[in-house]
Enzyme design. Structure first.
Site, PDB file in Angstrom:
ATOM      1  N   ASP A   1      -4.967  -6.045  -4.923  1.00 25.18           N
ATOM      2  CA  ASP A   1      -4.332  -7.370  -5.026  1.00 25.18           C
ATOM      3  C   ASP A   1      -4.078  -7.767  -6.479  1.00 25.18           C
ATOM      4  O   ASP A   1      -4.205  -8.932  -6.852  1.00 25.18           O
ATOM      5  CB  ASP A   1      -5.198  -8.437  -4.325  1.00 25.18           C
ATOM      6  CG  ASP A   1      -5.421  -8.120  -2.856  1.00 25.18           C
ATOM      7  OD1 ASP A   1      -4.522  -7.534  -2.232  1.00 25.18           O
ATOM      8  OD2 ASP A   1      -6.497  -8.450  -2.335  1.00 25.18           O
TER       9      ASP A   1
ATOM     10  N   HIS B   1      -0.545 -11.293   0.327  1.00 31.10           N
ATOM     11  CA  HIS B   1      -1.968 -11.614   0.333  1.00 31.10           C
ATOM     12  C   HIS B   1      -2.115 -13.119   0.560  1.00 31.10           C
ATOM     13  O   HIS B   1      -1.380 -13.908  -0.045  1.00 31.10           O
ATOM     14  CB  HIS B   1      -2.614 -11.212  -1.001  1.00 31.10           C
ATOM     15  CG  HIS B   1      -4.080 -11.479  -1.024  1.00 31.10           C
ATOM     16  ND1 HIS B   1      -4.985 -10.680  -0.360  1.00 31.10           N
ATOM     17  CD2 HIS B   1      -4.793 -12.486  -1.583  1.00 31.10           C
ATOM     18  CE1 HIS B   1      -6.205 -11.182  -0.528  1.00 31.10           C
ATOM     19  NE2 HIS B   1      -6.123 -12.270  -1.260  1.00 31.10           N
TER      20      HIS B   1
HETATM   21  C1  GAR Z   1      -2.013 -12.073   6.714  1.00 30.12           C
HETATM   22  O1  GAR Z   1      -2.573 -13.340   6.471  1.00 30.12           O
HETATM   23  C2  GAR Z   1      -1.966 -11.276   5.425  1.00 30.12           C
HETATM   24  O2  GAR Z   1      -1.634 -12.048   4.298  1.00 30.12           O
HETATM   25  C3  GAR Z   1      -3.378 -10.779   5.340  1.00 30.12           C
HETATM   26  O3  GAR Z   1      -3.707 -10.402   6.654  1.00 30.12           O
HETATM   27  C4  GAR Z   1      -2.964 -11.214   7.564  1.00 30.12           C
HETATM   28  C5  GAR Z   1      -2.217 -10.314   8.515  1.00 30.12           C
HETATM   29  O4  GAR Z   1      -1.621 -11.048   9.545  1.00 30.12           O
HETATM   30  N1  GAR Z   1      -3.502  -9.685   4.428  1.00 30.12           N
HETATM   31  C6  GAR Z   1      -4.589  -9.442   3.706  1.00 30.12           C
HETATM   32  O5  GAR Z   1      -5.605 -10.112   3.778  1.00 30.12           O
HETATM   33  C7  GAR Z   1      -4.488  -8.253   2.779  1.00 30.12           C
HETATM   34  N2  GAR Z   1      -5.573  -8.233   1.860  1.00 30.12           N
HETATM   35  P1  GAR Z   1      -0.428 -10.401  10.398  1.00 30.12           P
HETATM   36  O6  GAR Z   1      -0.905  -9.031  10.889  1.00 30.12           O
HETATM   37  O7  GAR Z   1      -0.254 -11.359  11.550  1.00 30.12           O
HETATM   38  O8  GAR Z   1       0.780 -10.305   9.518  1.00 30.12           O
END
Ligand code: GAR
Length: 209
Positions: free
Chosen positions: A145, A109
């Site tokens: 979370d 997260h």
């Molecule tokens: C990342 O920043 C992850 O931490 C976030 O989404 C993004 C995905 O990027 N996750 C959340 O917000 C979950 N609540 P990615 O697809 O490039 O890994």
């Protein structure tokens, strides 16, 4: 090597950071499959280029959340992964889904939990006036979370940041933290017990590096 299924909904940059770590023969895990709830997720093509099998379960093709999850669980029981990594999987998963994998599902997260759970994390961090934010890898429990923290990494919030510049800075440390956390879990150096993340001395040292 522990077999891992990675869940994505978007660009999959964290999934790729895990896939790159798994290329090292000494890394204690390998990715058996990438599962997405979006056929359009950019991470699917990246996984395929890496030779990783992919599966898509679009929510809208199922009558309800329970059927969607049942279908994913059926696929998972064939793959029989040791561990599951949520990597930008933008869906709250139910307690029934988690139960068979309790202590074996982790999530990343983009905030220093328990601050800023949920959506629009970076906007809220900037709005709050905090000068430090970061990312958290935690065990997945039923609350959003909320599970026990395995590791965190911090970055500064700089003057003039908007959600995009801050998200990009946080992502660079996500890509370092997630493989480290997966390594700890795959090596049995961290486990979930009594609602807490328990780490051995070795695990603690590794997390300080
Ligand atoms: C990342 O920043 C992850 O931490 C976030 O989404 C993004 C995905 O990027 N996750 C959340 O917000 C979950 N609540 P990615 O697809 O490039 O890994």
């Amino acid at each position: 090597r522990k077999r891992v299924v990675v869940f994505i909904s978007g660009s999959g940059s964290n999934m790729m950071a895990l896939a790159q770590a798994c290329q090292d023969p000494d890394f204690p895990a390998e990715i058996a499959c990438v599962i997405s709830d979006k056929a359009t997720a950019g991470g699917l093509a990246k996984a395929q280029e890496f030779g990783i099998p992919t599966l898509v379960f679009e929510r809208k093709t199922y009558a309800d959340k329970a059927e969607h999850e049942a279908s994913i669980l059926a696929a998972l029981s064939e793959i029989a992964p040791d561990l599951i990594c949520l990597a930008g999987y933008m869906r709250l998963i139910s307690g029934d889904f988690i139960a068979p994998y309790e202590g074996r599902i982790i999530n990343i997260h983009p905030s220093l939990l328990p601050l800023f759970p949920g959506l629009h994390t970076h906007e809220r961090a900037i709005e709050s006036g905090t000068k430090i934010t970061g990312c958290t890898v935690h065990f997945v429990t039923e609350g959003m979370d909320e599970g026990p923290v395995i590791g965190q990494a911090a970055v500064p919030v700089l003057a003039g940041d908007d959600a995009n510049t801050l998200a990009a800075r946080v992502l660079t440390v996500e890509h370092q933290l997630y493989p480290l956390a997966l390594k700890l879990l795959a090596e049995g150096k961290v486990r979930m017990e009594g609602g807490k993340a328990i780490r051995g001395d070795d695990a603690y040292d590794a997390a300080q590096q």
